[in-house]
Write a protein that holds these residues in place. Structure first.
Motif, short mmCIF file in Angstrom:
data_model
loop_
_atom_site.label_atom_id
_atom_site.label_comp_id
_atom_site.label_asym_id
_atom_site.label_seq_id
_atom_site.Cartn_x
_atom_site.Cartn_y
_atom_site.Cartn_z
N ASP A 104 -5.23 2.97 6.86
CA ASP A 104 -6.04 2.29 5.85
C ASP A 104 -6.90 3.24 5.02
O ASP A 104 -7.79 2.80 4.30
CB ASP A 104 -6.93 1.23 6.50
CG ASP A 104 -7.86 1.81 7.55
OD1 ASP A 104 -7.88 3.05 7.73
OD2 ASP A 104 -8.59 1.02 8.19
N SER A 105 -6.61 4.55 5.09
CA SER A 105 -7.37 5.50 4.28
C SER A 105 -6.48 6.67 3.93
O SER A 105 -5.49 6.96 4.61
CB SER A 105 -8.60 6.00 5.04
OG SER A 105 -8.20 6.84 6.12
N VAL A 153 -0.50 5.29 -13.73
CA VAL A 153 -1.73 5.09 -14.50
C VAL A 153 -1.43 4.31 -15.78
O VAL A 153 -2.13 3.36 -16.13
CB VAL A 153 -2.39 6.45 -14.82
CG1 VAL A 153 -3.55 6.26 -15.80
CG2 VAL A 153 -2.88 7.12 -13.55
N ARG A 154 -0.37 4.71 -16.51
CA ARG A 154 -0.04 4.03 -17.77
C ARG A 154 0.26 2.56 -17.55
O ARG A 154 -0.25 1.68 -18.27
CB ARG A 154 1.17 4.70 -18.43
CG ARG A 154 1.60 4.04 -19.74
CD ARG A 154 3.02 4.43 -20.15
NE ARG A 154 4.00 4.08 -19.14
CZ ARG A 154 4.47 2.85 -18.93
NH1 ARG A 154 4.03 1.84 -19.65
NH2 ARG A 154 5.37 2.63 -17.99
N ALA A 155 1.11 2.26 -16.55
CA ALA A 155 1.52 0.88 -16.30
C ALA A 155 0.44 0.07 -15.60
O ALA A 155 0.44 -1.16 -15.67
CB ALA A 155 2.80 0.87 -15.48
N GLY A 156 -0.44 0.76 -14.88
CA GLY A 156 -1.48 0.05 -14.14
C GLY A 156 -0.99 -0.54 -12.84
O GLY A 156 -1.71 -1.32 -12.18
N LEU A 157 0.23 -0.17 -12.42
CA LEU A 157 0.80 -0.69 -11.17
C LEU A 157 2.02 0.14 -10.80
O LEU A 157 2.52 0.93 -11.60
CB LEU A 157 1.21 -2.16 -11.34
CG LEU A 157 2.22 -2.52 -12.45
CD1 LEU A 157 3.67 -2.26 -12.05
CD2 LEU A 157 2.08 -3.98 -12.84
N PHE A 158 2.47 -0.02 -9.58
CA PHE A 158 3.80 0.44 -9.17
C PHE A 158 4.29 -0.49 -8.08
O PHE A 158 3.50 -1.19 -7.42
CB PHE A 158 3.79 1.90 -8.69
CG PHE A 158 2.95 2.18 -7.47
CD1 PHE A 158 3.48 2.03 -6.19
CD2 PHE A 158 1.63 2.59 -7.59
CE1 PHE A 158 2.72 2.28 -5.06
CE2 PHE A 158 0.86 2.85 -6.47
CZ PHE A 158 1.40 2.69 -5.20
N ASN A 182 -1.13 10.26 -6.23
CA ASN A 182 -1.61 8.88 -6.23
C ASN A 182 -1.91 8.46 -4.79
O ASN A 182 -0.99 8.36 -3.96
CB ASN A 182 -0.56 7.96 -6.86
CG ASN A 182 -1.04 6.53 -6.98
OD1 ASN A 182 -1.25 5.85 -5.99
ND2 ASN A 182 -1.18 6.06 -8.20
N GLU A 183 -3.17 8.24 -4.47
CA GLU A 183 -3.56 8.01 -3.08
C GLU A 183 -3.00 6.70 -2.54
O GLU A 183 -2.62 6.62 -1.36
CB GLU A 183 -5.09 8.05 -2.95
CG GLU A 183 -5.66 9.43 -3.23
CD GLU A 183 -7.16 9.53 -2.99
OE1 GLU A 183 -7.79 8.48 -2.67
OE2 GLU A 183 -7.70 10.65 -3.11
N GLU A 184 -2.94 5.68 -3.37
CA GLU A 184 -2.38 4.40 -2.91
C GLU A 184 -0.91 4.57 -2.52
O GLU A 184 -0.46 4.03 -1.50
CB GLU A 184 -2.51 3.33 -3.99
CG GLU A 184 -2.05 1.96 -3.53
CD GLU A 184 -2.20 0.89 -4.59
OE1 GLU A 184 -1.87 -0.27 -4.31
OE2 GLU A 184 -2.66 1.21 -5.72
N ALA A 185 -0.17 5.35 -3.31
CA ALA A 185 1.23 5.59 -3.00
C ALA A 185 1.38 6.34 -1.68
O ALA A 185 2.25 6.03 -0.85
CB ALA A 185 1.90 6.36 -4.13
#
Length: 651
Positions: free
Chosen positions: A18-19, A197-202, A44-47
């Motif tokens: 979770d981190s 970043v451009r799309a705001g999602l993946f 990208n940390e979420e990825a």
């Protein structure tokens, strides 16, 4: 309404990472130095947390990061052969993949959207509550990759930088899936961070075939978590169930644009192709058709083919409709692909120099693939999707086993096809689309081509598609409604999707010249339903070029049309020279059979659609108003002419 990031993220809950710090500790422990170095490009940390959770859940022995380099792609090709997921064929660059007999098409009854309590869904969608899906992932995906290599790739669904493109991560233990991804999608490893970043999602896609045994297929599940834009796929290998960059992520895109990009974007189950008109003019078409209804054939007829399956739209600053194909390759049905109807594709399949992954066709003793309808000599034996095959073989129920499965496929780069418009296809500005078409499989009701009088009636044409179920879906039978040919991929309420269609095509952002015309196509009228001799079709594959050619001229105001309650119909004198252009006579009698209005059938079709949509909550009133107006006008014609109106009576 779609609410993003609502409810527990199953990937994080089960993986327990979770981190970013916890993710980096696990990645450092599980990746060798070469793959750590490759993954270091992704910041990208979420990825990174998602990848770490996938590793934590699935327990692979090794992790391979695919950068899209030739060395990495060659490693994947070799791994597919070593695993036995693919076998080499006689022609260089060709391999064969066999899915299990029970896993030859989309597992529609095992495919679910993960939803939260109280969410409004399409009546045509199957859903599962979040806690139930969580239980499945905990039970069946824990350590499902023990003894295997987890492969991770980074892809763009569309040309990098295009307004409607989205980045996605594909994670799988199947080298066949990653090999297919490299042919079908643009590897965006170097651009992934910027694109997110451009799309705001993946999107995130997690798949494992598990032991790949027939007895495991009943436990197979394909889950799509709407809120977290994550897919889960287990115990299957058919690409429609596993390569979730395709239909899984298409569903997410439909969902996202319906609720978050209203009037800005659409995501459709459509081909994109260009046709060369008079004076060398290029006109681009996009068209919807359920599988088995001529979509690929229509796309290939174009002089400037872009894609045969999916399209993503937006309205450009100049007021024109723009489209990209999220894919760069084709995953095409091969049944009835032959020299007569598909010469460009056959050049790739039978010529040299094209990389092709075949699936579920027959392979003869010489390593040559064969399929039903290829127009060539058929071998007496070989191996196919049911194992050893010989002429007359029957299955356990006594049914004759065909040469190839009806859903057999070929996967290849679209740019290998001679009429592919590669420069336009890879342009982030998209193709300027002038014509939208909607097709079904209709033997008795609608004419071969008709044009909507306005955008609202165009949306209604799309909403009113009907078709027979095809071999692309396991467990689906009979004739059924196929709204926009996109209904199987619409997660939210049909009312919301329909409202978004009305709003998009009526947008004030369109310039007058940029508004597309919207039309219906139907290739499947039969003689017996039009008082003709025999039971065959009234047309043939090559006629498609005529119908598109007429639409191209109509879109540019070069031909006029006959006004009818269902829309504008072509005049005989405009069609005859187009048929001559493909080397065919076009007798007046055939025109009359194809374009006369069979009012009782059209009215019954309207009633069918009206009654079905009446069961849906909150459907826009505009749909019912158009059905009512068309029905009233048709009934007035019936009073004047009877149940069949000769087309020349309306000319």
């Amino acid at each position: 309404m779609l609410e993003l990031r609502k409810g527990d993220d199953i990937l994080t809950t089960v993986g327990a990472i979770d981190s970013i710090d916890a993710a980096r500790i696990l990645l450092d422990a599980k990746l060798d130095q070469a793959n750590k170095n490759k993954l270091a490009v992704i910041t990208n940390e979420e990825a990174l947390v998602k990848i770490a959770n996938a590793i934590s859940i699935c327990g692979p022995d090794k992790v391979f990061i695919n950068t899209g380099s030739e060395a990495d792609v060659q490693w994947i090709r070799k791994h597919a052969l070593e695993k036995g997921e693919e076998r080499p064929l006689a022609k260089k660059g060709h391999t064969i993949h066999f899915d299990l007999p029970e896993d030859q098409a989309r597992l529609v009854n095992q495919t679910y959207y993960i939803i939260n309590e109280g969410e409004k869904m399409s009546s045509l969608a199957k859903s599962i509550l979040r806690n139930e899906a969580l239980s499945y992932v905990q039970q069946y995906m824990r350590n499902i990759m023990n003894g295997m290599v987890m492969m991770v790739g980074f892809y763009s669904r569309g040309p990098v930088g295009a307004a409607a493109a989205q980045p996605a991560i594909e994670i799988s233990s199947s080298a066949y899936v990653l090999h297919s991804a490299e042919l079908l999608y643009r590897n965006c490893y170097a651009d992934f961070d910027a694109e997110a970043v451009r799309a705001g999602l993946f999107y995130t896609n997690l798949h494992s075939e598990g032991p790949n045994r027939s007895e495991d297929v009943p436990n197979a599940r394909i889950f799509m978590d709407r809120s977290w834009m994550t897919t889960y796929s287990t115990f299957c290998t058919y690409a429609g169930n596993t390569l979730l960059l395709k239909k899984g992520n298409h569903r997410f895109t439909v969902d996202y644009v319906t609720y978050y990009k209203v009037e800005d974007q659409l995501a459709e189950h459509m081909f994109i192709t260009g046709l060369t008109g008079p004076g060398g003019r290029k006109t681009f078409f996009a068209g919807a058709a359920p599988s088995g209804c001529g979509k690929t054939t229509t796309a290939m007829v174009g002089t400037d083919f872009i894609g045969d399956d999916l399209a993503q739209f937006w309205i450009a600053d100049d007021g024109t409709l723009r489209a990209i194909n999220p894919e760069k390759g084709i995953f095409g049905i091969v049944e009835d692909v032959n020299r007569e109807g598909d010469p460009y594709l056959m050049d790739c399949l039978r010529g040299d120099g094209t990389e092709v992954i075949w699936s579920n066709v027959l392979v003869d003793a010489d390593g040559v693939p064969h399929w039903v309808g290829h127009g060539e000599e058929v071998p007496k034996n070989g191996s196919n999707f049911m194992g050893e095959w010989y002429e007359g073989k029957v299955d356990h129920e006594g049914n004759v086993v065909p040469l190839s499965h009806k859903n057999s496929r070929c996967t290849l780069l679209a740019s290998a096809i001679a009429n592919h418009a590669t420069q336009v296809a890879e342009d982030p500005q998209g193709a300027p689309v002038k014509v939208i078409t909607y097709s079904g499989r209709d033997s008795d009701t609608m004419p071969p081509v008709w044009v909507a009088k306005n955008a609202d009636e165009g949306v209604v044409i799309g909403a009113s598609i009907v078709s027979k179920a095809t071999a692309t879906e396991v467990g689906a039978t009979g004739v059924r409604r196929q709204p926009w040919a996109n209904a199987p991929f619409i997660p939210g309420a049909l009312a919301d999707y329909m409202a978004a269609q009305f709003q998009f095509f009526n947008s004030s952002k369109f310039s007058e010249a940029g508004k597309p015309i919207m039309a219906g196509l139907n290739y499947f009228l039969t003689h017996e339903n039009r008082q003709g001799p025999g039971k065959g079709l009234l047309g043939e594959k090559k006629d498609v070029k005529v119908w598109l050619g007429w639409l191209e001229r109509f879109a540019h105001g070069e031909v006029t049309a006959i006004t009818t309650p269902i829309g504008y119909l072509p005049r005989y004198d405009d069609l005859k020279p187009l048929f001559a252009g493909i080397g065919k006579e076009y007798p007046q009698e055939l025109y009359n059979m194809q374009f006369s209005l069979y009012l009782d059938k059209i009215i019954a079709r309207i009633d069918l659609q009206r009654d079905a949509y009446s069961k849906e909550a909150d459907i826009p009133a505009k749909l019912f108003e158009i059905y009512a107006r068309q029905k009233d006008e048709l009934n007035k014609l019936k009073e004047k002419y009877g149940s069949v109106v000769p087309i020349d009576a309306l000319a």
